[in-house]
Design an enzyme around this catalytic site. Sequence first.
Site, PDB file in Angstrom:
ATOM      1  CB  ALA A  92      56.923  27.805  24.014  1.00 51.37           C
ATOM      2  CB  THR A  93      59.664  30.436  28.138  1.00 46.26           C
ATOM      3  OG1 THR A  93      60.248  29.124  28.109  1.00 46.26           O
ATOM      4  CG2 THR A  93      59.728  30.992  29.552  1.00 46.26           C
ATOM      5  CG  ASN A 171      58.154  18.880  28.063  1.00 49.75           C
ATOM      6  OD1 ASN A 171      57.041  18.902  28.599  1.00 49.75           O
ATOM      7  ND2 ASN A 171      59.248  19.206  28.699  1.00 49.75           N
ATOM      8  CD  GLN A 199      58.288  19.074  22.924  1.00 43.26           C
ATOM      9  OE1 GLN A 199      58.560  18.409  21.925  1.00 43.26           O
ATOM     10  NE2 GLN A 199      59.217  19.712  23.619  1.00 43.26           N
ATOM     11  CB  SER A 219      58.800  27.224  20.820  1.00 42.33           C
ATOM     12  OG  SER A 219      60.113  27.693  20.852  1.00 42.33           O
ATOM     13  CB  ALA A 220      60.536  28.884  15.548  1.00 45.54           C
ATOM     14  CG  HIS A 221      63.776  26.060  19.938  1.00 45.52           C
ATOM     15  ND1 HIS A 221      64.305  25.015  20.651  1.00 45.52           N
ATOM     16  CD2 HIS A 221      63.048  26.780  20.812  1.00 45.52           C
ATOM     17  CE1 HIS A 221      63.926  25.122  21.926  1.00 45.52           C
ATOM     18  NE2 HIS A 221      63.155  26.177  22.038  1.00 45.52           N
ATOM     19  CB  THR A 259      62.552  45.811  17.355  1.00 49.51           C
ATOM     20  OG1 THR A 259      62.540  47.200  17.696  1.00 49.51           O
ATOM     21  CG2 THR A 259      62.954  45.644  15.903  1.00 49.51           C
ATOM     22  CB  CYS A 344      63.124  23.248  30.573  1.00 49.35           C
ATOM     23  SG  CYS A 344      62.680  23.034  28.860  1.00 49.35           S
TER      24      CYS A 344
HETATM   25  N1  PMP Z   1      56.604  24.181  26.595  1.00 49.91           N
HETATM   26  C1  PMP Z   1      57.040  22.967  26.275  1.00 49.91           C
HETATM   27  C2  PMP Z   1      56.093  21.812  26.279  1.00 49.91           C
HETATM   28  C3  PMP Z   1      58.377  22.779  25.924  1.00 49.91           C
HETATM   29  O1  PMP Z   1      58.813  21.553  25.595  1.00 49.91           O
HETATM   30  C4  PMP Z   1      59.252  23.890  25.922  1.00 49.91           C
HETATM   31  C5  PMP Z   1      60.725  23.725  25.577  1.00 49.91           C
HETATM   32  N2  PMP Z   1      61.375  22.811  26.419  1.00 49.91           N
HETATM   33  C6  PMP Z   1      58.744  25.138  26.269  1.00 49.91           C
HETATM   34  C7  PMP Z   1      57.413  25.249  26.594  1.00 49.91           C
HETATM   35  C8  PMP Z   1      59.608  26.365  26.279  1.00 49.91           C
HETATM   36  O2  PMP Z   1      59.908  26.750  24.973  1.00 49.91           O
HETATM   37  P1  PMP Z   1      61.014  27.839  24.619  1.00 49.91           P
HETATM   38  O3  PMP Z   1      62.315  27.105  24.600  1.00 49.91           O
HETATM   39  O4  PMP Z   1      60.635  28.340  23.269  1.00 49.91           O
HETATM   40  O5  PMP Z   1      60.955  28.907  25.649  1.00 49.91           O
END
Ligand code: PMP
Length: 409
Positions: A92-93, A171, A199, A219-221, A259, A344
């Site tokens: 997501a970043t 988040n 989120q 974001s998948a994780h 890739t 983060c």
């Molecule tokens: N946006 C939000 C609202 C998040 O909670 C996060 C992860 N903390 C991110 C973006 C960034 O995601 P990623 O770890 O996939 O870069």
Amino acid sequence: MSFFRSTTVPQGSVARQGKDSESSIYLDHQATTPLDSRVLDRMLPYLTDQYANAASHHAAGRAAAAAVDEAREQVAGLVGGRASGVVFTSGATEANNLAIRGLAEAADTRLGVVTVATEHPSVLEPVAALAAKGAPVLVLLVGPDGEVDLEQLTAALDEQTLVVSVMAANNEIGTLHPLPQIVDIAHRAGALVHCDATQLIGKLPLDVGAIGIDLASMSAHKLYGPKGVGALVLTRDAARRLSPQLLGGGHERGHRSGTLNVPGCVGFGEAAAIAADAMQEEAPRLTLLAKRLLSGIEVVGDVTLNGPATDRLPGNLNVSIKGTAGDDLMLRMPSLAVSTGSACSSASPRPSHVLLAIGRTHEEAASALRFGVGRFTTEEEIDRAVGTIVDTIKTVRTESRGALTGRPA
Ligand code: PMP
């Protein structure tokens, strides 16, 4: 806080992932989630035998591309987007950076960005970088529960506004933003809407197509998929107006060269499909567990909920605990995985920008703990965590009273 006084949680549909009752308790699902074993099973062939490059033209390459395209359908299916509008990224970043920088770079007349003070740093920092280069930027303040004032938003928009960037769910404090109204206001002013949906997806329904969100990051994780893969989901119009930020072989319809992470994309797709199925049952369960956690902790008194008491991101809880420091509590509770703010920004000693934005003092922000309950969290774990948290708070408060009076605690 009557809303949070609930007790029983149905456990029926929850698969345990090999935990024993003495193990540490993971309550940090807003930071990341464990990989669902069903997702791993689906990924394994692409980590072993089926290793072809999805851009290769031989049969194995075409099979990899087909698996990625199936994942595209699954991700699009979860969020109501177009499969051909799914641009896979590293997370997501990257998706947030691509959205904001990509739109700004391609724009010629409208250059303005409107966002919100409680956004994730991966939105706020690119926006700040645009402001530093002279783009007209407005960062909206929020109310006491982290809510956006729609009148302020309306007033912030003009013919200069290129994009409004608002997250779906916060988040740190779980605030849910009214996306249909926000999109309506933005579109009436001729602006695009970017939504960091990281989120929310997999926890509550989101239909970007029906709502009219132009660009959505994910974001998948955060939904029991692998780390290092995410997506930016685009409408046709947004796709036309986006400059790529990674140049190279023209992968992902030219939006993001590099890739493809085939096992990651396949895992993301599977995680999205599982979440689409599980969400309806899972969300109320997570909400009940978070309520149970709060009512357990509240017994110590002087506990302030950060974020809304109702209509909150399922599973999220954030509290300021008077007379304690979040980082000290964390150190004293090594068996619990919790967070003092967002993971983060936890590398920096500064208080959470989100808690300051909702009007908490520096002291209140420093006394905050964030909990995130997830798919595999059990009621028994919540009760054990409550025992540890309550004991630790009592110890800290007794010690500091002892220190203040000079008497041994
Ligand atoms: N946006 C939000 C609202 C998040 O909670 C996060 C992860 N903390 C991110 C973006 C960034 O995601 P990623 O770890 O996939 O870069």
